[in-house]
Motif scaffolding. Structure first.
Motif, PDB file in Angstrom:
ATOM      1  N   ARG A   1       1.604  26.393 -56.161  1.00 13.64           N
ATOM      2  CA  ARG A   1       1.728  27.484 -57.139  1.00 13.64           C
ATOM      3  C   ARG A   1       1.492  28.834 -56.470  1.00 13.64           C
ATOM      4  O   ARG A   1       2.159  29.818 -56.786  1.00 13.64           O
ATOM      5  N   ARG A   2       0.527  28.874 -55.547  1.00 10.07           N
ATOM      6  CA  ARG A   2       0.248  30.117 -54.830  1.00 10.07           C
ATOM      7  C   ARG A   2       1.458  30.557 -54.003  1.00 10.07           C
ATOM      8  O   ARG A   2       1.830  31.724 -53.973  1.00 10.07           O
ATOM      9  N   GLN A   3       2.094  29.575 -53.354  1.00 10.43           N
ATOM     10  CA  GLN A   3       3.288  29.905 -52.553  1.00 10.43           C
ATOM     11  C   GLN A   3       4.432  30.331 -53.450  1.00 10.43           C
ATOM     12  O   GLN A   3       5.227  31.199 -53.084  1.00 10.43           O
TER      13      GLN A   3
ATOM     14  N   ARG B   1      -5.514  20.307 -55.184  1.00  4.27           N
ATOM     15  CA  ARG B   1      -5.479  21.339 -54.145  1.00  4.27           C
ATOM     16  C   ARG B   1      -4.043  21.593 -53.677  1.00  4.27           C
ATOM     17  O   ARG B   1      -3.642  22.734 -53.456  1.00  4.27           O
TER      18      ARG B   1
ATOM     19  N   ALA C   1      -2.267  23.551 -56.406  1.00  4.35           N
ATOM     20  CA  ALA C   1      -2.697  24.949 -56.409  1.00  4.35           C
ATOM     21  C   ALA C   1      -2.044  25.726 -55.274  1.00  4.35           C
ATOM     22  O   ALA C   1      -1.616  26.878 -55.458  1.00  4.35           O
ATOM     23  N   GLU C   2      -1.936  25.114 -54.119  1.00  8.18           N
ATOM     24  CA  GLU C   2      -1.301  25.790 -52.986  1.00  8.18           C
ATOM     25  C   GLU C   2       0.189  25.996 -53.244  1.00  8.18           C
ATOM     26  O   GLU C   2       0.752  27.046 -52.918  1.00  8.18           O
TER      27      GLU C   2
ATOM     28  N   ARG D   1       4.214  31.894 -56.340  1.00  8.86           N
ATOM     29  CA  ARG D   1       3.950  33.268 -56.796  1.00  8.86           C
ATOM     30  C   ARG D   1       4.227  34.272 -55.689  1.00  8.86           C
ATOM     31  O   ARG D   1       4.715  35.362 -55.942  1.00  8.86           O
ATOM     32  N   ALA D   2       3.887  33.924 -54.467  1.00  8.40           N
ATOM     33  CA  ALA D   2       4.110  34.837 -53.349  1.00  8.40           C
ATOM     34  C   ALA D   2       5.603  34.964 -53.018  1.00  8.40           C
ATOM     35  O   ALA D   2       6.029  35.983 -52.487  1.00  8.40           O
TER      36      ALA D   2
END
Length: 82
Positions: free
Chosen positions: A75-77, A69, A72-73, A79-80
């Motif tokens: 990687r999300r940050q 988790r 994943a967070e 990308r943003a």
């Protein structure tokens, strides 16, 4: 980047990793208690103690889920941030 990161901030999976570690150590203690009579030659514990030993695996899975988790967070940050 160091100035934007707070040292006391908790990542999304941190609580799950901590809870998994606690459950793992409870399972490890139950395993030691369950195996001890086999080496000491005393009467073994009831069957439910062997079930408590499975908490080691449950804690390991919980901690792994927390790590995934957190990844994943991250990687999300990332990308943003592009």
């Amino acid at each position: 980047m160091r100035d934007k990161t707070q040292t006391n901030s908790a990542a999304p999976g941190d609580r799950l990793v901590r809870a998994g570690a606690v459950v793992f150590f409870i399972g490890a203690l139950a395993t030691l208690v369950t195996v001890a009579p086999l080496f000491l030659g005393t009467t073994p514990f009831p069957t439910y103690m062997f079930g408590l030993s499975m908490l080691m695996a449950v804690g390991f899975l919980m901690a792994g889920a927390g790590v995934l988790r957190s990844v994943a967070e991250g990687r999300r940050q990332a990308r943003a941030g592009r």
